[in-house]
Design an enzyme around this catalytic site. Sequence first.
Site, PDB file in Angstrom:
ATOM      1  N   ALA A  78      69.005  84.578  99.919  1.00  0.00           N
ATOM      2  CA  ALA A  78      67.862  85.484 100.068  1.00  0.00           C
ATOM      3  C   ALA A  78      66.566  84.680 100.053  1.00  0.00           C
ATOM      4  O   ALA A  78      66.469  83.670  99.345  1.00  0.00           O
ATOM      5  CB  ALA A  78      67.853  86.475  98.914  1.00  0.00           C
ATOM      6  N   GLY A 123      73.330  84.441  99.255  1.00  0.00           N
ATOM      7  CA  GLY A 123      73.470  85.229 100.477  1.00  0.00           C
ATOM      8  C   GLY A 123      73.867  84.383 101.677  1.00  0.00           C
ATOM      9  O   GLY A 123      74.442  84.901 102.642  1.00  0.00           O
TER      10      GLY A 123
HETATM   11  N1  COA Z   1      63.989  81.332  99.541  1.00  0.00           N
HETATM   12  C1  COA Z   1      62.764  80.948  99.925  1.00  0.00           C
HETATM   13  N2  COA Z   1      62.401  79.637 100.064  1.00  0.00           N
HETATM   14  C2  COA Z   1      63.339  78.724  99.796  1.00  0.00           C
HETATM   15  C3  COA Z   1      64.649  79.056  99.395  1.00  0.00           C
HETATM   16  C4  COA Z   1      64.962  80.442  99.266  1.00  0.00           C
HETATM   17  N3  COA Z   1      66.198  80.869  98.932  1.00  0.00           N
HETATM   18  N4  COA Z   1      65.348  77.924  99.216  1.00  0.00           N
HETATM   19  C5  COA Z   1      64.505  76.913  99.485  1.00  0.00           C
HETATM   20  N5  COA Z   1      63.292  77.396  99.837  1.00  0.00           N
HETATM   21  C6  COA Z   1      62.081  76.643 100.168  1.00  0.00           C
HETATM   22  C7  COA Z   1      61.550  75.943  98.941  1.00  0.00           C
HETATM   23  O1  COA Z   1      60.769  76.802  98.153  1.00  0.00           O
HETATM   24  C8  COA Z   1      60.737  74.833  99.583  1.00  0.00           C
HETATM   25  O2  COA Z   1      59.510  75.363 100.031  1.00  0.00           O
HETATM   26  P1  COA Z   1      58.127  74.577  99.695  1.00  0.00           P
HETATM   27  O3  COA Z   1      58.223  73.337 100.536  1.00  0.00           O
HETATM   28  O4  COA Z   1      57.090  75.548 100.168  1.00  0.00           O
HETATM   29  O5  COA Z   1      58.143  74.304  98.236  1.00  0.00           O
HETATM   30  C9  COA Z   1      61.565  74.486 100.820  1.00  0.00           C
HETATM   31  O6  COA Z   1      62.423  75.601 101.079  1.00  0.00           O
HETATM   32  C10 COA Z   1      62.457  73.306 100.607  1.00  0.00           C
HETATM   33  O7  COA Z   1      63.171  73.509  99.411  1.00  0.00           O
HETATM   34  P2  COA Z   1      63.470  72.335  98.398  1.00  0.00           P
HETATM   35  O8  COA Z   1      64.011  72.927  97.145  1.00  0.00           O
HETATM   36  O9  COA Z   1      62.272  71.456  98.283  1.00  0.00           O
HETATM   37  O10 COA Z   1      64.581  71.559  99.247  1.00  0.00           O
HETATM   38  P3  COA Z   1      65.868  70.821  98.761  1.00  0.00           P
HETATM   39  O11 COA Z   1      66.538  70.355 100.028  1.00  0.00           O
HETATM   40  O12 COA Z   1      65.568  69.841  97.696  1.00  0.00           O
HETATM   41  O13 COA Z   1      66.795  71.972  98.083  1.00  0.00           O
HETATM   42  C11 COA Z   1      67.965  74.060  97.975  1.00  0.00           C
HETATM   43  C12 COA Z   1      67.264  73.039  98.858  1.00  0.00           C
HETATM   44  C13 COA Z   1      68.406  75.173  98.890  1.00  0.00           C
HETATM   45  C14 COA Z   1      69.181  73.411  97.303  1.00  0.00           C
HETATM   46  C15 COA Z   1      67.021  74.577  96.869  1.00  0.00           C
HETATM   47  O14 COA Z   1      65.788  74.915  97.461  1.00  0.00           O
HETATM   48  C16 COA Z   1      67.550  75.799  96.153  1.00  0.00           C
HETATM   49  O15 COA Z   1      68.355  75.666  95.241  1.00  0.00           O
HETATM   50  N6  COA Z   1      67.102  77.018  96.585  1.00  0.00           N
HETATM   51  C17 COA Z   1      67.524  78.247  95.996  1.00  0.00           C
HETATM   52  C18 COA Z   1      68.914  78.589  96.492  1.00  0.00           C
HETATM   53  C19 COA Z   1      69.478  79.799  95.803  1.00  0.00           C
HETATM   54  O16 COA Z   1      69.608  79.848  94.608  1.00  0.00           O
HETATM   55  N7  COA Z   1      69.875  80.788  96.626  1.00  0.00           N
HETATM   56  C20 COA Z   1      70.458  81.986  96.123  1.00  0.00           C
HETATM   57  C21 COA Z   1      69.549  83.109  96.394  1.00  0.00           C
HETATM   58  S1  COA Z   1      70.341  84.633  95.918  1.00  0.00           S
END
Ligand code: COA
Length: 273
Positions: A78, A123
């Site tokens: 999400a 998601g």
């Molecule tokens: N929703 C919105 N934005 C997201 C996102 C999400 N689910 N996942 C990542 N992003 C954004 C980050 O906020 C970041 O934005 P910014 O540059 O404005 O700060 C950008 O994407 C890159 O994310 P970042 O965390 O810096 O990259 P990464 O490659 O180190 O890690 C993930 C990527 C996906 C592992 C990590 O962002 C993460 O754990 N996200 C959450 C995933 C999650 O828990 N999803 C379940 C949702 S129910």
Amino acid sequence: MTSTTQREIEAAGGSTGVKAERRGALAVWTIDRPDRRNALARATVRELGRLAREATRDRSLRAVILTGAGGQAFCAGADLKERQGMDESEVRDFLALYRASFGAIDRLPVPVVAAIDGVAFGGGLELALACDFRVAARTAQMGLTETSLAIIPGAGGTQRLVRAIGGARAKELIIFGRRLSASDAHTIGLVSALAEEGESALVAAERYVAPLLEAAPIAIAAALDAVDSALDRTLEDGLSYERVCYERTLESKDRLEALAAFAAKRKPVYRGE
Ligand code: COA
């Protein structure tokens, strides 16, 4: 479901965040929001549902690959930034939208392959679970991580993961919010095929799906329907439904073409008739 509103488009950053292209009988749908790791905004989920419903009526389509742009994520779940601005009732509406859109993908009469590069969390994995097959790059990671955000999978994950890998394994992944490597996901059958070392999941998925582009579409649709319904029925009921599905192939010209091609020692040409 109503159509995408301007507000939803703005919240998603100016577009639905999905690109659709056609490569002959194959459709490739790409979630294209790499700056948010292809997270699912409302407009994105709505568009995926629209594409799936449109594809259901497309008689020349043989398979779909669903993937994410940028190489770092299939989909990070999400859109948590959009979610921050939602009240409880909007979250409930979003869950209903998920259910409708992912359900439309799940019910497609053609095989759908999720090509997973990078992460598929929350998601994102639920979306991949609504597909029939998952093909992953060697570096991919996936998991239903929702409990770490104080929620549970709400886009079908608790139900579809059980169906894909069984209750005990699904429980472990969901309750612990485990992140699996591509090779572990392959070992437990969550992923059907792995890309070669250094190869993208999309390239591997194209190779994986290639035989299906020339397969008999009525038989493929009937087989998908019969297999998908198996876990929801008693054995007796399932065996009856298998007959119903078989009947669709019995009446097809493609079945006669298969027999004629076999007799003539040539490759069959299936037309979906
Ligand atoms: N929703 C919105 N934005 C997201 C996102 C999400 N689910 N996942 C990542 N992003 C954004 C980050 O906020 C970041 O934005 P910014 O540059 O404005 O700060 C950008 O994407 C890159 O994310 P970042 O965390 O810096 O990259 P990464 O490659 O180190 O890690 C993930 C990527 C996906 C592992 C990590 O962002 C993460 O754990 N996200 C959450 C995933 C999650 O828990 N999803 C379940 C949702 S129910």
